[in-house]
Design a protein around this motif. Structure first.
Motif, mmCIF file in Angstrom:
data_model
loop_
_atom_site.group_PDB
_atom_site.id
_atom_site.type_symbol
_atom_site.label_atom_id
_atom_site.label_comp_id
_atom_site.label_asym_id
_atom_site.label_seq_id
_atom_site.Cartn_x
_atom_site.Cartn_y
_atom_site.Cartn_z
ATOM 1 N N PRO A 62 46.466 16.471 27.934
ATOM 2 C CA PRO A 62 46.914 17.646 27.188
ATOM 3 C C PRO A 62 48.429 17.721 26.991
ATOM 4 O O PRO A 62 48.942 18.709 26.477
ATOM 5 N N VAL A 63 49.140 16.665 27.410
ATOM 6 C CA VAL A 63 50.607 16.682 27.366
ATOM 7 C C VAL A 63 51.140 15.758 26.276
ATOM 8 O O VAL A 63 51.807 16.212 25.324
ATOM 9 N N ARG A 64 50.878 14.473 26.399
ATOM 10 C CA ARG A 64 51.409 13.513 25.426
ATOM 11 C C ARG A 64 50.893 13.836 24.024
ATOM 12 O O ARG A 64 49.704 13.912 23.767
ATOM 13 N N LYS A 90 43.891 13.793 9.360
ATOM 14 C CA LYS A 90 43.937 12.541 10.103
ATOM 15 C C LYS A 90 45.374 12.108 10.400
ATOM 16 O O LYS A 90 45.655 11.518 11.445
ATOM 17 N N ALA A 91 46.284 12.406 9.478
ATOM 18 C CA ALA A 91 47.687 12.012 9.665
ATOM 19 C C ALA A 91 48.291 12.694 10.895
ATOM 20 O O ALA A 91 49.085 12.087 11.624
ATOM 21 N N TYR A 92 47.925 13.956 11.113
ATOM 22 C CA TYR A 92 48.396 14.671 12.312
ATOM 23 C C TYR A 92 47.721 14.115 13.572
ATOM 24 O O TYR A 92 48.362 13.984 14.625
ATOM 25 N N ALA A 93 46.434 13.816 13.450
ATOM 26 C CA ALA A 93 45.681 13.320 14.604
ATOM 27 C C ALA A 93 46.300 12.058 15.191
ATOM 28 O O ALA A 93 46.300 11.860 16.409
ATOM 29 N N HIS A 94 46.863 11.215 14.324
ATOM 30 C CA HIS A 94 47.423 9.936 14.783
ATOM 31 C C HIS A 94 48.947 9.951 14.866
ATOM 32 O O HIS A 94 49.566 8.908 15.057
ATOM 33 N N ASN A 95 49.522 11.130 14.756
ATOM 34 C CA ASN A 95 50.971 11.274 14.907
ATOM 35 C C ASN A 95 51.253 11.910 16.272
ATOM 36 O O ASN A 95 50.970 13.083 16.500
ATOM 37 N N TRP A 96 51.820 11.140 17.186
ATOM 38 C CA TRP A 96 52.009 11.590 18.567
ATOM 39 C C TRP A 96 53.374 12.239 18.797
ATOM 40 O O TRP A 96 53.707 12.588 19.931
ATOM 41 N N LYS A 97 54.136 12.433 17.733
ATOM 42 C CA LYS A 97 55.473 13.017 17.891
ATOM 43 C C LYS A 97 55.607 14.404 17.256
ATOM 44 O O LYS A 97 56.427 15.203 17.690
ATOM 45 N N ILE A 98 54.791 14.693 16.225
ATOM 46 C CA ILE A 98 55.018 15.892 15.433
ATOM 47 C C ILE A 98 54.828 17.191 16.228
ATOM 48 O O ILE A 98 55.629 18.126 16.112
ATOM 49 N N PHE A 99 53.800 17.286 17.050
ATOM 50 C CA PHE A 99 53.582 18.520 17.807
ATOM 51 C C PHE A 99 54.684 18.755 18.850
ATOM 52 O O PHE A 99 55.192 19.875 18.968
ATOM 53 N N PRO A 100 55.081 17.748 19.618
ATOM 54 C CA PRO A 100 56.217 17.948 20.524
ATOM 55 C C PRO A 100 57.488 18.368 19.787
ATOM 56 O O PRO A 100 58.255 19.196 20.287
ATOM 57 N N GLN A 101 57.706 17.798 18.602
ATOM 58 C CA GLN A 101 58.897 18.148 17.816
ATOM 59 C C GLN A 101 58.820 19.596 17.329
ATOM 60 O O GLN A 101 59.823 20.324 17.356
#
Length: 373
Positions: free
Chosen positions: A299-301, A349-360
């Motif tokens: 739930p973090v990364r 799908k683009a958000y699902a495979h983007n591991w930086k956007i939510f932390p940003q």
């Protein structure tokens, strides 16, 4: 002694003797009956360790207890232009990163002031595992009413919320709705089955969570050998061309978290327990932020807590599929001066495979909220 007296005494003796024999016989019979009854009770108890009385079904229990969410109307919040500016900045940031804003929803609430802002926050979207927040609340409502025992669910709640375990979630749904997966189900039985399952929707809808759908399990569920919906679970989805799926708005999720934060959801005691289950401490965040294990829910990364300072308080529930990324959180500074709720859903799908956007996004919101004048 005269003959008549002797005869009378003889008759009296015989009568006394017969009475004594009868008394002893009656006593023996009574003792035998008592022993026989005790032996049969022991046999029954051995064969049926649970109460032998006919159990009351959950649906009957719900009617008897008039189970309802304890807050009948949404909170009266205040629109905030300052917060709306933050949300607008997030939307612009998403566009700059060439991600679709049409599949995005955001809801924010300042937990201290009751101010709010949002983007497409009333749109119903697929919540993925964020739906488990609502199952947790519905379960605690039944525990609070004495319908279910809290001791039975300690392990399952921990697994469902902290590890987002679908097995635990499946068990909880079965218990709170008194339904179970059935591969083959007749139309008559299905009607009753569906009525019970939809009670969870009615519970929230009657409290102002309009058009919410939180009635369907999340998959896979290995113990049922279900990699996807089948049988009764598939039947409730309706037409395959346009299936009925769980749908929640970010506004509804933000409301629920706001009520938990204010110790209003179900009760103060159970709101505190829910907040504890949702807590992701700094140690866990540090361990999980670089963990790329694909076989374990993280739930973090890639989610809202990854980019935040170690000393903040974070309570949240994330959800992820190959076509969506969602997260919902209560975020507060260590000094308690700043506390806000942030919910972000992205059905793409683009958000699902983007591991930086939510932390940003989370870091941007945190910096704006903590630097407001």
């Amino acid at each position: 002694m005269r003959l008549s007296d002797k005869k009378r005494w003889t008759q009296l003796f015989r009568l006394t003797f017969v009475s004594a024999i009868a008394g002893v016989t009656l006593t023996i019979i009574l003792i035998s009956l008592v022993l026989y009854k005790q032996q049969n009770v022991k046999k029954v108890n051995k064969a049926t360790p649970l109460a032998s009385a006919s159990p009351i079904t959950l649906s009957e229990n719900i009617e008897q207890n008039k189970l309802a969410y304890n807050i009948a109307q949404p909170p009266k919040l205040i629109e905030s232009q300052k917060m709306q500016n933050i949300v607008n900045e997030v939307v612009s940031f998403v566009k700059v990163n060439k991600l679709s804003n049409q599949k995005l929803s955001i809801a924010m609430i300042n937990a201290k002031t009751g101010e709010y802002a949002g983007y497409e926050q009333e749109k119903l979207r697929y919540p993925a595992s964020v739906v488990k927040l609502f199952w947790m609340v519905y379960l605690y409502a039944q525990i609070e009413q004495g319908i279910l025992s809290e001791a039975e669910f300690t392990q399952y709640l921990d697994s469902m919320i902290k590890r987002s375990d679908n097995e635990a979630a499946s068990y909880i749904i079965d218990r709170i709705t008194n339904t179970q997966y059935q591969q083959n189900i007749t139309e008559k039985k299905y009607k009753n089955w569906l009525e019970k399952r939809l009670k969870i929707n009615q519970f929230f809808q009657k409290a102002g969570y309009d058009k919410i759908n939180v009635s369907q399990k999340t998959f896979p569920i290995p113990s049922l050998k279900l990699s996807r919906a089948k049988g009764s679970e598939l039947k409730m989805r309706g037409l395959p061309q346009k299936p009925i799926l769980n749908k929640i708005s970010t506004q509804q999720v933000a409301r629920l978290l706001y009520e938990i934060y204010n110790l209003q959801s179900v009760s103060a005691i159970y709101s505190q327990k829910m907040a504890k289950l949702l807590t992701i401490d700094s140690k866990t965040r540090n361990l999980k932020k670089d963990d790329k294990n694909p076989n374990e829910f993280n739930p973090v990364r890639g989610f809202l807590s990854e980019s935040l300072p170690n000393n903040i308080y974070f309570r949240g529930k994330a959800g992820w599929t190959s076509h969506s990324r969602n997260d919902a959180a209560i975020i507060a500074t260590a000094d308690g001066k700043i506390a806000y709720i942030l919910v972000v859903f992205a059905e793409d799908k683009a958000y699902a495979h983007n591991w930086k956007i939510f932390p940003q996004i989370s870091r941007l919101v945190f910096e704006r909220m903590t630097n407001q004048k």
